[in-house]
Scaffold this motif. Structure first.
Motif, mmCIF file in Angstrom:
data_model
loop_
_atom_site.group_PDB
_atom_site.id
_atom_site.type_symbol
_atom_site.label_atom_id
_atom_site.label_comp_id
_atom_site.label_asym_id
_atom_site.label_seq_id
_atom_site.Cartn_x
_atom_site.Cartn_y
_atom_site.Cartn_z
ATOM 1 N N ALA A 75 0.833 -1.204 0.000
ATOM 2 C CA ALA A 75 0.000 0.000 0.000
ATOM 3 C C ALA A 75 0.867 1.253 0.000
ATOM 4 O O ALA A 75 0.547 2.244 -0.688
ATOM 5 C CB ALA A 75 -0.929 -0.004 1.216
ATOM 6 N N ALA A 79 0.935 4.168 -2.728
ATOM 7 C CA ALA A 79 0.708 5.555 -2.316
ATOM 8 C C ALA A 79 1.861 6.460 -2.719
ATOM 9 O O ALA A 79 1.648 7.632 -3.067
ATOM 10 C CB ALA A 79 0.492 5.617 -0.807
ATOM 11 N N ALA A 82 1.609 8.206 -6.094
ATOM 12 C CA ALA A 82 0.599 9.245 -6.300
ATOM 13 C C ALA A 82 1.180 10.651 -6.322
ATOM 14 O O ALA A 82 0.662 11.526 -7.031
ATOM 15 C CB ALA A 82 -0.478 9.144 -5.218
ATOM 16 N N LYS A 92 -4.199 12.480 -4.143
ATOM 17 C CA LYS A 92 -2.908 12.756 -3.507
ATOM 18 C C LYS A 92 -3.055 12.844 -1.988
ATOM 19 O O LYS A 92 -2.208 12.340 -1.240
ATOM 20 C CB LYS A 92 -2.312 14.055 -4.051
ATOM 21 C CG LYS A 92 -1.842 13.955 -5.491
ATOM 22 C CD LYS A 92 -1.151 15.244 -5.942
ATOM 23 C CE LYS A 92 -0.637 15.121 -7.369
ATOM 24 N NZ LYS A 92 0.105 16.328 -7.822
ATOM 25 N N ALA A 95 -3.554 9.331 -0.575
ATOM 26 C CA ALA A 95 -2.291 8.587 -0.578
ATOM 27 C C ALA A 95 -1.392 9.029 0.576
ATOM 28 O O ALA A 95 -0.750 8.193 1.240
ATOM 29 C CB ALA A 95 -1.578 8.781 -1.910
ATOM 30 N N ILE A 98 -2.662 7.522 3.775
ATOM 31 C CA ILE A 98 -2.349 6.091 3.856
ATOM 32 C C ILE A 98 -0.913 5.890 4.325
ATOM 33 O O ILE A 98 -0.629 5.053 5.192
ATOM 34 C CB ILE A 98 -2.589 5.423 2.483
ATOM 35 C CG1 ILE A 98 -4.091 5.342 2.197
ATOM 36 C CG2 ILE A 98 -1.956 4.032 2.438
ATOM 37 C CD1 ILE A 98 -4.431 4.884 0.785
ATOM 38 N N GLU A 99 -0.003 6.662 3.753
ATOM 39 C CA GLU A 99 1.399 6.562 4.168
ATOM 40 C C GLU A 99 1.562 6.910 5.646
ATOM 41 O O GLU A 99 2.277 6.213 6.381
ATOM 42 C CB GLU A 99 2.262 7.493 3.307
ATOM 43 C CG GLU A 99 2.434 7.029 1.872
ATOM 44 C CD GLU A 99 3.370 7.930 1.083
ATOM 45 O OE1 GLU A 99 4.510 7.508 0.820
ATOM 46 O OE2 GLU A 99 2.972 9.064 0.739
ATOM 47 N N MET A 169 -6.614 0.273 -4.941
ATOM 48 C CA MET A 169 -6.535 0.494 -3.492
ATOM 49 C C MET A 169 -7.818 0.057 -2.800
ATOM 50 O O MET A 169 -7.770 -0.395 -1.641
ATOM 51 C CB MET A 169 -6.229 1.958 -3.185
ATOM 52 C CG MET A 169 -5.828 2.207 -1.730
ATOM 53 S SD MET A 169 -4.296 1.334 -1.229
ATOM 54 C CE MET A 169 -3.054 2.450 -1.881
ATOM 55 N N GLU A 206 -12.133 4.709 4.227
ATOM 56 C CA GLU A 206 -11.405 5.092 3.007
ATOM 57 C C GLU A 206 -11.984 4.401 1.772
ATOM 58 O O GLU A 206 -11.971 4.965 0.676
ATOM 59 C CB GLU A 206 -9.926 4.780 3.171
ATOM 60 C CG GLU A 206 -9.237 5.722 4.151
ATOM 61 C CD GLU A 206 -7.804 5.362 4.473
ATOM 62 O OE1 GLU A 206 -7.108 6.180 5.121
ATOM 63 O OE2 GLU A 206 -7.358 4.257 4.080
#
Length: 216
Positions: A75, A79, A82, A92, A95, A98-99, A169, A206
């Motif tokens: 993942a 991400a 992006a 963006k 992403a 998520i990080e 995703m 999400e």
């Protein structure tokens, strides 16, 4: 008259002695009570005993950590693309979130495995390269993308990237939610079950967000 004075003096002598004995008994009881609270604890029973047991881990907890680490790493790899390939500010932003969420979880799960004396999956983009005999196109972890799919995503930009990223995703998140639900049902380690609950809540939200972006 003499016997009466003798009895009075006898009663006078008994009262201080009785008071002293009572004071000593009270002091002893207080000391005993303090000692029990400070140096000893009653045996765990009922809910307390169950809580102690839940702090241990089982095979499912190990499986959860060892599979969710490479799942999260993929993942993060998706991400990371992006920032330079996505066109949509919403993609963006998603992403980046998520990080931010999944990197600390990887670190936490790696710490669990180390503490349990278990091997931490190799640090790689998908996490599967370090698994002996693993076919990169057929991961046992739900939602994992194949090497071919990841390669295709790397070659996309703009609207094409946004659409592919969201679809991939969503599937990836659905896999993570399924894994987390298994941990909630079968795991024993409290922190792992708590993380699983967080994964279910955050990634389900999400998924809803990404489905909405696909419809716009």
């Amino acid at each position: 008259m003499t016997p009466r004075r003798t009895r009075t003096r006898t009663r006078t002598r008994i009262r201080p002695a009785a008071a002293s004995a009572l004071a000593a008994a009270l002091a002893s009881a207080l000391l005993a009570g303090c000692g029990a609270g400070a140096d000893s604890a009653p045996p765990a029973t009922g809910a307390s005993a169950a809580s102690t047991v839940r702090r241990s881990h089982n095979a499912q907890d190990v499986t959860f950590a060892r599979e969710m680490i490479p799942h999260h790493r993929q993942a993060l790899a998706m991400a990371a693309l992006a920032s330079s390939r996505a066109k949509s500010p919403q993609v963006k932003s998603l992403a980046a979130r998520i990080e931010k969420a999944q990197k600390p979880e990887i670190d936490t799960m790696s710490g669990w495995l180390g503490g349990w004396g278990e091997r931490v999956p190799d640090d790689s983009a998908t996490g599967m390269e370090g698994m002996p005999g693993m076919d990169h196109s057929a991961s046992p972890m739900p939602g994992m993308m194949s090497d071919a799919a990841m390669g295709e995503l790397r070659n996309l930009t703009g609207d094409a990237f946004d659409g592919a990223f969201l679809k991939m995703m969503i599937g990836h998140h659905e896999g993570a939610v399924a894994m987390a639900k298994t941990e909630r049902a079968k795991g024993a380690y409290g922190p792992a079950r708590t993380m699983a609950a967080s994964v279910i809540t955050a990634q389900s939200a999400e998924i809803t967000e990404m489905n909405a972006l696909l419809r716009t």
